[in-house]
Scaffold this active site. Sequence first.
Site, PDB file in Angstrom:
ATOM      1  N   GLU A  71      14.375 -20.549 -17.042  1.00  0.00           N
ATOM      2  CA  GLU A  71      13.232 -20.888 -16.171  1.00  0.00           C
ATOM      3  C   GLU A  71      11.956 -20.193 -16.660  1.00  0.00           C
ATOM      4  OE1 GLU A  71      11.154 -18.646 -13.068  1.00  0.00           O
ATOM      5  OE2 GLU A  71      13.196 -18.847 -12.277  1.00  0.00           O
ATOM      6  N   LEU A 118      19.120  -8.823  16.614  1.00  0.00           N
ATOM      7  CA  LEU A 118      20.331  -9.554  16.228  1.00  0.00           C
ATOM      8  C   LEU A 118      19.944 -10.874  15.579  1.00  0.00           C
ATOM      9  CD1 LEU A 118      23.554 -10.054  18.318  1.00  0.00           C
ATOM     10  CD2 LEU A 118      22.409 -12.057  17.390  1.00  0.00           C
ATOM     11  N   VAL A 119      20.643 -11.213  14.518  1.00  0.00           N
ATOM     12  CA  VAL A 119      20.478 -12.513  13.861  1.00  0.00           C
ATOM     13  C   VAL A 119      21.846 -13.157  13.804  1.00  0.00           C
ATOM     14  CG1 VAL A 119      19.902 -13.683  11.704  1.00  0.00           C
ATOM     15  CG2 VAL A 119      18.561 -11.734  12.442  1.00  0.00           C
ATOM     16  N   LYS A 148      -9.552 -27.314   1.990  1.00  0.00           N
ATOM     17  CA  LYS A 148      -9.571 -27.266   3.460  1.00  0.00           C
ATOM     18  C   LYS A 148      -8.276 -26.669   4.004  1.00  0.00           C
ATOM     19  CE  LYS A 148     -10.377 -31.770   3.693  1.00  0.00           C
ATOM     20  NZ  LYS A 148     -10.790 -32.167   2.336  1.00  0.00           N
TER      21      LYS A 148
END
Length: 1019
Positions: A111, A359-360, A896
């Site tokens: 890459e 918490l996730v 913009k």
Amino acid sequence: MRNGLVWLLHPALPSTLHSILGARPPPVKRLCGFPKQIYSTMNNPAIQRIEDHIVKSPEDKREYRGLELANGIKVLLISDPTTDKSSAALDVHIGSLSDPPNIPGLSHFCEHMLFLGTKKYPKENEYSQFLSEHAGSSNAFTSGEHTNYYFDVSHEHLEGALDRFAQFFLCPLFDASCKDREVNAVDSEHEKNVMNDAWRLFQLEKATGNPKHPFSKFGTGNKYTLETRPNQEGIDVREELLKFHSTYYSSNLMAICVLGRESLDDLTNLVVKLFSEVENKNVPLPEFPEHPFQEEHLKQLYKIVPIKDIRNLYVTFPIPDLQQYYKSNPGHYLGHLIGHEGPGSLLSELKSKGWVNTLVGGQKEGARGFMFFIINVDLTEEGLLHVEDIILHMFQYIQKLRAEGPQEWVFQECKDLNAVAFRFKDKERPRGYTSKIAGKLHYYPLNGVLTAEYLLEEFRPDLIDMVLDKLRPENVRVAIVSKSFEGKTDRTEQWYGTQYKQEAIPEDVIQKWQNADLNGKFKLPTKNEFIPTNFEILALEKDATPYPALIKDTAMSKLWFKQDDKFFLPKACLNFEFFSPFAYVDPLHCNMAYLYLELLKDSLNEYAYAAELAGLSYDLQNTIYGMYLSVKGYNDKQPILLKKITEKMATFEIDKKRFEIIKEAYMRSLNNFRAEQPHQHAMYYLRLLMTEVAWTKDELKEALDDVTLPRLKAFIPQLLSRLHIEALLHGNITKQAALGVMQMVEDTLIEHAHTKPLLPSQLVRYREVQLPDRGWFVYQRRNEVHNNCGIEIYYQTDMQSTSENMFLELFCQIISEPCFNTLRTKEQLGYIVFSGPRRANGIQGLRFIIQSEKPPHYLESRVEAFLITMEKAIEDMTEEAFQKHIQALAIRRLDKPKKLSAECAKYWGEIISQQYNYDRDNIEVAYLKTLSKDDIIKFYKEMLAVDAPRRHKVSVHVLAREMDSCPVVGEFPSQNDINLSEAPPLPQPEVIHNMTEFKRGLPLFPLVKPHINFMAAKL
């Protein structure tokens, strides 16, 4: 939080970093119908299929078309006649999981290499230079299964950029000299991550599964894997790169998204012309049907030593790949419930016990064939002692979900929320939009690629039960991260050196979890009262202004108002600054202001979580001037949330237990600053040096011991006793409603906190230290954690004004690409190389930021050498090339904002800097277009050249962990090989030993005068 933390445990690898500072009622589905004419492309043999029925949001004015080329490339074209920037992205469905076993990091290295020259455009910076000259930028990232390349460019130059981009996939050079240099960039990128806990935990998770599974690979690569070891084993890495590219860079694994002003037909012809020649090697799509976590990797406990003083608990279950079920998304349903933060939730109960703060929960991507379900919490000191109990609570909650069974009303609420989010989706920046869509094209049918991750279609209780059945104690993996394990581990992870200990979870503990009963404290969420129901777009008022107008100006408040006239979505942004001299008067007060707001947010969390799920969020921070509050999202229920926050601010009662927990977490975060990156340390020290008043982390730590509960309780009424409020209310809101909102905020504070106005003399901002002509100061510090150096070199130029801003920005535009190309690509100083303007307190200058294994005084000499080459480059520049730079900067500045919150942030920046130049872009670009090459040469010679009469320079040198000392300046004759431009001899700088003494000996700049006449600004 639901469905998250993918970044923490699955970071991707961004490359070519030019800038470091660098997820109701359903919508009416609108289809892009067939155009009336038959295209010339219909019978083109290079096109296998055309899909014009792309389902999009009713608010989306862009036109879409899907293509499948004869060589198998999937394409989504977006025609947007209003776009300032065009963009394209190509996603190859191959990543580091496909690296050869003996060359980790090869896909990531590939890459990097594609940017450095192709057969048609052999010059190694041709692509980046073309983009830079046409207001463009580019980047790429490598993950386990994807390599994603993307760029943006001014809309007139899409074809030129796309032609250069397409060559990456047709005939890259993989030049040997570039390879030998670029391996250093990959190594520097890895070195940057070595002491980062997120990367360390991610690799450790990979390392503790099946070692024969591709998931276990080391994805980034470094000098050892990409040069040293291959050389020892007689492997030619350039040959391997060519082989990897010719094997895997096959058109059947590619997806492209292109966005431009051109018509769909013109975009079709462009893509066909440039990409139909990419070869289809019919590479089978890599799939990984076996999970990396088999039976022997389950029921295991990992005790992990972090770099920062963090305490986390990660609970992971292997689950099957749920990708094919995206229309019912069972993982999303379970993540919504397990990760909920309202009353009766898992988090609510664990917080009330004093064990966790956050918490996730939710599904986490793996690869084609496998996924994970995670429940992650941070741990308090008490929580670390109750890990078994915390996990028991998790299984009690899961048992509650089993006992209640899948609830259709919960699914319907998720469906409604997602439908509203899709219908009123903000427009995205082209670069991010094309990159995201290119990745999605591998997974979803062309006609549903925009809706797939939003619109839920079918309630499938059987799938919810299937996933729920995987969340059992016999399938669990547990990782505890804590400094308390130091000296008690017996294993080291190979690539990052993470210290850890692995233990089998005792059967009696598994048995205890299996017997988890129902806990009466747990409740399913109630119906979300914050789901918006009124989506009316208010008619523009007769006296609507193009920029924010001052509609109230009293001793207590200034109110700026702007009714949205661009985006026409049912949203608004409400921004408030509560100015108080007490907030930053000393480190003690700064700490108390921080803790007050952290405790306030903590206590609001249960209430505000429902609003956040419904697209209405708030932010509350302490600042050097007081407090900042913003409420953003759907305007329908905004006043309800704002009133609740303001009332809570004015009547807040502190909970003793939460005070102790949050104070301890704050102390750890102050201590953890030591482990930030060297370049971040350099930026931090420069800010301390240049700002009139700034408290250091050490001063804050020292004062934190003095913050007691009684003291904090006494501080809050003092903080609120006198305030000045400056606000910007912007969006789908009327002037009358805006005045009403402001009155409500003031009345609440006056009623509950007896707030009075400040004196005008108390509203003065901090100022910047003014450096003397020809002055050069160096400040040296050491980073105790990272083995890299960091440097920020700052050439202070002048106060901000239209002319000074444009001199500086145009100079930065001209040197930006050569800086990256010279200092990073050619000289390989490090992965992080940045140049650009620095602005603070109304003063500005040019800055360079580099992170490198080379010593700071060497980096300093290379920056000075580079500046000399730029003087000659500008002098030799043709008028045409100079005008290209003016045009590129003008396009960047006039680009913009794509959404209301971005436009609002721009106006808010003018307000908090007290410059109020709302039409800045147009005013400055008009001036920019009058500049000549001589103006820039004069600016350089007066301000930046080594012998410039008005040169003002400060350098911050951050030494690497293992460096005891380093000269502040030096000559490097041995380094001056034929390829390096010569560094000028530098004078001996003044070394700063004491920040306070440094500031005491120098004057301060005045404050910038506001652009606006306040009497005239009132409506």
